[in-house]
Design an enzyme around this catalytic site. Structure first.
Site, PDB file in Angstrom:
ATOM      1  N   CYS A 107     116.574  53.146   5.940  1.00  0.00           N
ATOM      2  CA  CYS A 107     115.875  54.169   6.620  1.00  0.00           C
ATOM      3  C   CYS A 107     115.250  55.175   5.555  1.00  0.00           C
ATOM      4  CB  CYS A 107     117.034  55.146   7.407  1.00  0.00           C
ATOM      5  SG  CYS A 107     117.737  54.174   8.888  1.00  0.00           S
ATOM      6  N   ARG A 146     110.328  51.798   5.115  1.00  0.00           N
ATOM      7  CA  ARG A 146     111.752  51.544   5.179  1.00  0.00           C
ATOM      8  C   ARG A 146     112.353  51.356   6.678  1.00  0.00           C
ATOM      9  NH1 ARG A 146     113.988  53.044   0.201  1.00  0.00           N
ATOM     10  NH2 ARG A 146     116.248  53.273   1.266  1.00  0.00           N
ATOM     11  N   TRP A 174     115.713  52.626  10.842  1.00  0.00           N
ATOM     12  CA  TRP A 174     115.771  51.294  10.750  1.00  0.00           C
ATOM     13  C   TRP A 174     117.191  50.910  11.192  1.00  0.00           C
ATOM     14  CZ3 TRP A 174     112.944  46.907  10.615  1.00  0.00           C
ATOM     15  CH2 TRP A 174     113.608  45.575  10.491  1.00  0.00           C
ATOM     16  N   ASN A 226     120.958  57.568   5.706  1.00  0.00           N
ATOM     17  CA  ASN A 226     120.679  55.975   5.590  1.00  0.00           C
ATOM     18  C   ASN A 226     121.939  55.186   5.028  1.00  0.00           C
ATOM     19  OD1 ASN A 226     119.230  53.831   4.597  1.00  0.00           O
ATOM     20  ND2 ASN A 226     118.667  54.526   2.611  1.00  0.00           N
ATOM     21  N   GLY A 227     122.322  54.221   5.697  1.00  0.00           N
ATOM     22  CA  GLY A 227     123.362  53.420   5.253  1.00  0.00           C
ATOM     23  C   GLY A 227     124.384  52.986   6.796  1.00  0.00           C
ATOM     24  N   GLU A 262     111.088  24.678   3.090  1.00  0.00           N
ATOM     25  CA  GLU A 262     110.845  26.244   2.911  1.00  0.00           C
ATOM     26  C   GLU A 262     109.941  26.356   2.046  1.00  0.00           C
ATOM     27  OE1 GLU A 262     111.064  28.503   4.717  1.00  0.00           O
ATOM     28  OE2 GLU A 262     111.138  30.357   3.431  1.00  0.00           O
ATOM     29  N   LYS A 294     106.317  28.170   1.819  1.00  0.00           N
ATOM     30  CA  LYS A 294     106.124  29.248   1.108  1.00  0.00           C
ATOM     31  C   LYS A 294     104.566  29.216   0.439  1.00  0.00           C
ATOM     32  CE  LYS A 294     107.739  31.722   2.576  1.00  0.00           C
ATOM     33  NZ  LYS A 294     109.069  31.668   3.656  1.00  0.00           N
ATOM     34  N   GLU A 350     101.701  29.039   2.887  1.00  0.00           N
ATOM     35  CA  GLU A 350     101.259  30.252   3.618  1.00  0.00           C
ATOM     36  C   GLU A 350     100.589  31.364   2.735  1.00  0.00           C
ATOM     37  OE1 GLU A 350     104.045  32.098   6.004  1.00  0.00           O
ATOM     38  OE2 GLU A 350     105.594  31.818   4.621  1.00  0.00           O
ATOM     39  N   HIS A 398     109.305   5.955   1.553  1.00  0.00           N
ATOM     40  CA  HIS A 398     108.549   5.345   2.967  1.00  0.00           C
ATOM     41  C   HIS A 398     107.303   6.080   2.994  1.00  0.00           C
ATOM     42  CE1 HIS A 398     112.514   3.481   4.028  1.00  0.00           C
ATOM     43  NE2 HIS A 398     113.093   4.502   3.441  1.00  0.00           N
ATOM     44  N   LYS A 455     103.187  38.848  10.968  1.00  0.00           N
ATOM     45  CA  LYS A 455     104.590  39.033  10.659  1.00  0.00           C
ATOM     46  C   LYS A 455     105.328  38.425  11.657  1.00  0.00           C
ATOM     47  CE  LYS A 455     107.974  39.705   8.172  1.00  0.00           C
ATOM     48  NZ  LYS A 455     108.320  38.628   7.114  1.00  0.00           N
TER      49      LYS A 455
END
Ligand code: M6R
Length: 615
Positions: free
Chosen positions: A2, A27, A75, A101-102, A488, A492, A495, A511, A610
């Site tokens: 946060c 944040r 958040w 925050n936490g 993955e 990356k 994109e 193959h 996103k």
């Protein structure tokens, strides 16, 4: 994660706090709030939504004058984002106000204790527990606010950055930190408090960064006193001259959010297992799994649905669940699953994985599975998101906001949650021995340190990126647990650099993809010691005899691949099932550096969003 902002001085606090919150919205941005002392009384305004929504609301709700105030952009970690759960939170007496925050891990036991003493709670947050604990200590011990905060924090387990004041003594603000950042900007007889320096950079470049386990009492006209929370000893304030601009600070000094998020992984993984992996007690505590253990134990199979990077995390989970918990797993693209009339029964458990919790295809797959009676479990990062609400139960990844479109810390934290789930289930089923279980807990606990080690290869990876940045194609190969990592790595690169890349199981190369190999083809091969090493070495030999360029991701101290490959990047040794958490790191850095060298927009690549909330 946060954002917190505070002001105490001669100016109007409101505009400083609101502008500061806007700079800290990276944040967290699911709710926002402000508390001001207007000379007579405490004024609080808070709302679900962004800082812009707070401005609109506070216009109607409060007078905006006052030169002491604190503000928050949230958040969510405990309690869904809504008006009541938004910060600031006020104590039962109405005197004390806090922003936080936490995560307070032991908030449930503290809350029970406070309820037994007559305290009541409006929100579901750990923060409201903390402010009432402070109030309780202040009353019981008959101490000043600073002392009460100190005593209360010594009872707390978890992480925090807080700012608190008492409306009866508004010329004093108490702040403290453990595990979450907190900076104080020092002006001419004025103080600014913030999660990072961006809210006060335009007013002052003099800043004190509180260290972990420190608290400070800031008094108007009287200055700042810093103490250690544990032993009350005084700390000499170290004032730094900041030489940074706003943009740099929001990205924590990194050039891009993606790079910042790659480097946040040690902390993000720790936050993911915090309070869940209890190594000393040799247990895993996950309420969502515990409460529904019967469903998991009776399941004929587990179906995992997800998209993109989250789907790759699902593939890693397939190996872990089958390996450790001996339960059959199927991993499905949510977009395919929802349209192919799948056979689902009440004995199926469906796990939906999503960073944003808003991906339309994943959401539709969940609704379909629910309509057929399956039990649906969500693994999401965004608290209170649609998927978190739609699922029967779930576990958050607690990775903090991921801003870069290319998912990085979401992937490793998803794997962490899924590993904890698989281990918990394996223990309940008796498919893992107690010593093996303990060994896994120990190794998982050490992963953040090993990710830190892996990040040290950054300069070496940058040099490799420079050699291959102009390649038109890349191949990524891996076996077993590292096959999804190969996928993955290729995603990356595609994109953010727009270079064509494909991931393959190493043994599948012969193959088809082997036809692509010539002296212009860079091939990233994941060849860690545990995990079909000898077989992968044979694949490397096949590539070498066709003159392909080999970039090996190897275990520290490897000799065999080093002799064959053009370049090797080392990662520390760990259990085979945990290698994806380490082998992913160099692949993230490789794609990042190539994209930067090609001048691409790393954080907002073309055509991507996103959160994909459309089909
Ligand atoms: O929010 P979600 O995890 O549901 O998102 C799924 C995909 O859209 C996402 O992973 C996407 O593939 C990323 N751009 C990958 O870096």
């Amino acid at each position: 994660m946060c954002g917190i902002v505070g002001y105490i001085g001669p100016r109007e606090a409101y505009p400083i706090i609101i502008e500061g919150l806007k700079r800290l919205e990276y944040r967290g941005y699911d709710s926002a709030g402000i508390a001001l002392f207007d000379g007579n009384d405490l004024k609080v305004s808070k709302t679900k939504g962004k800082v812009a929504d707070l401005e609109e609301r506070s216009d109607k709700e409060i007078t905006k004058n006052g030169s002491v105030g604190i503000g928050h952009t949230r958040w969510a970690t405990h309690g869904v984002p809504n008006d009541v759960n938004s910060h600031p939170h006020i104590s039962n007496s109405g005197d004390l106000v806090i922003i936080h925050n936490g995560i307070i891990e032991n908030y449930e036991s503290l809350k029970k204790e406070l309820i037994s003493r007559g305290y009541t709670f409006k929100s579901d947050t750990d923060t409201e527990v903390l402010i009432n604990l402070i109030e309780d200590v202040k009353k019981q011990e008959k101490v000043k606010l600073g002392k009460a905060v100190q005593i209360a924090l010594n009872q707390v387990i978890g992480a925090y950055a807080i700012a608190v004041f008492d409306k009866n003594k508004p010329e004093e603000v108490v702040i403290a930190r453990l595990g979450s950042p907190l900076a104080v900007g020092i002006g001419e007889d004025e103080f600014f408090i913030a999660s990072d320096a961006s809210p006060f950079l335009e007013y002052t470049k003099d800043a004190i960064y509180l260290e972990d386990e420190e608290m400070a009492i800031i008094r108007f006209h009287k200055g700042i006193k810093i103490r250690k929370i544990k032993d009350d000893s005084l700390v000499d304030p170290y004032i730094q001259k900041l030489q940074i601009n706003l943009e740099q600070i929001e990205k924590g000094g990194f050039d891009h959010f993606m790079l910042k998020e790659i480097h946040e992984q040690p902390k993000a993984i720790t936050d993911t297992y915090r309070g869940r992996l209890l190594r000393k007690e040799a247990i895993i505590k996950m309420a969502g799994v515990e409460d529904n253990m019967k469903k998991f134990l009776n399941a004929d199979r587990i179906i995992i649905v997800a998209c993109g990077t989250s789907w790759h995390a699902g593939l890693v989970a397939e190996y872990i669940f089958e390996d450790l918990a001996r339960v059959p797993v199927e991993v499905e693209y949510a977009s395919e699953f929802r349209y192919r009339n799948p056979v689902i029964t009440e004995k199926d458990v469906l796990i939906a994985i999503s960073q944003s919790g808003e991906t339309a295809d994943t959401l539709a797959a969940i609704k379909l599975a629910k309509s057929k009676g399956a039990f649906v479990f969500g693994v999401c990062n965004v608290v209170g998101s649609s998927i978190a609400r739609e699922t029967d139960a779930g576990a958050y990844t607690h990775a903090g906001p991921e801003i870069g479109v290319a998912s990085t810390k979401a992937f490793t934290t998803q794997i962490t949650v899924l590993t904890l789930m698989a281990l918990r289930l394996a223990r309940a089923k008796g498919t893992i021995s107690s010593s093996d279980f303990r060994h896994h807990l120990l190794e998982l606990e050490m992963i953040p340190k090993k990710v830190e080690e892996s990040l040290k290869s950054d300069a070496h990876i940058q040099a490799i990126s420079d050699i291959y940045k102009d390649a038109s194609n890349f191949l990524y190969l891996g076996r077993g647990y590292n096959f999804p990592v190969a996928l993955e790595g290729a995603l990356k690169l595609k994109e953010i650099s727009y270079i064509h890349a494909e991931g393959y199981p190493a043994a599948e190369m012969k193959h088809g993809p082997i036809a692509l190999i010539d002296e212009n083809m860079p091939i990233v091969v994941i060849a860690t010691k545990k995990g079909h090493y000898e077989k992968v070495v044979s694949n490397i030999q096949e590539i070498k005899s066709r003159k392909g360029k080999i970039i090996g991701i190897v275990t520290e101290g490897d000799v065999q691949v080093k002799e064959l490959a053009d370049h090797v990047i080392e990662v520390p040794e760990t259990l085979e099932s945990l290698t994806p958490l380490l082998t992913t790191i160099p692949l993230q850095l490789l794609s990042y550096h190539i994209a930067v060298m090609l001048g691409k927009n790393v954080d907002q690549p073309r055509n991507l969003a996103k959160s994909v909330t459309v089909e």
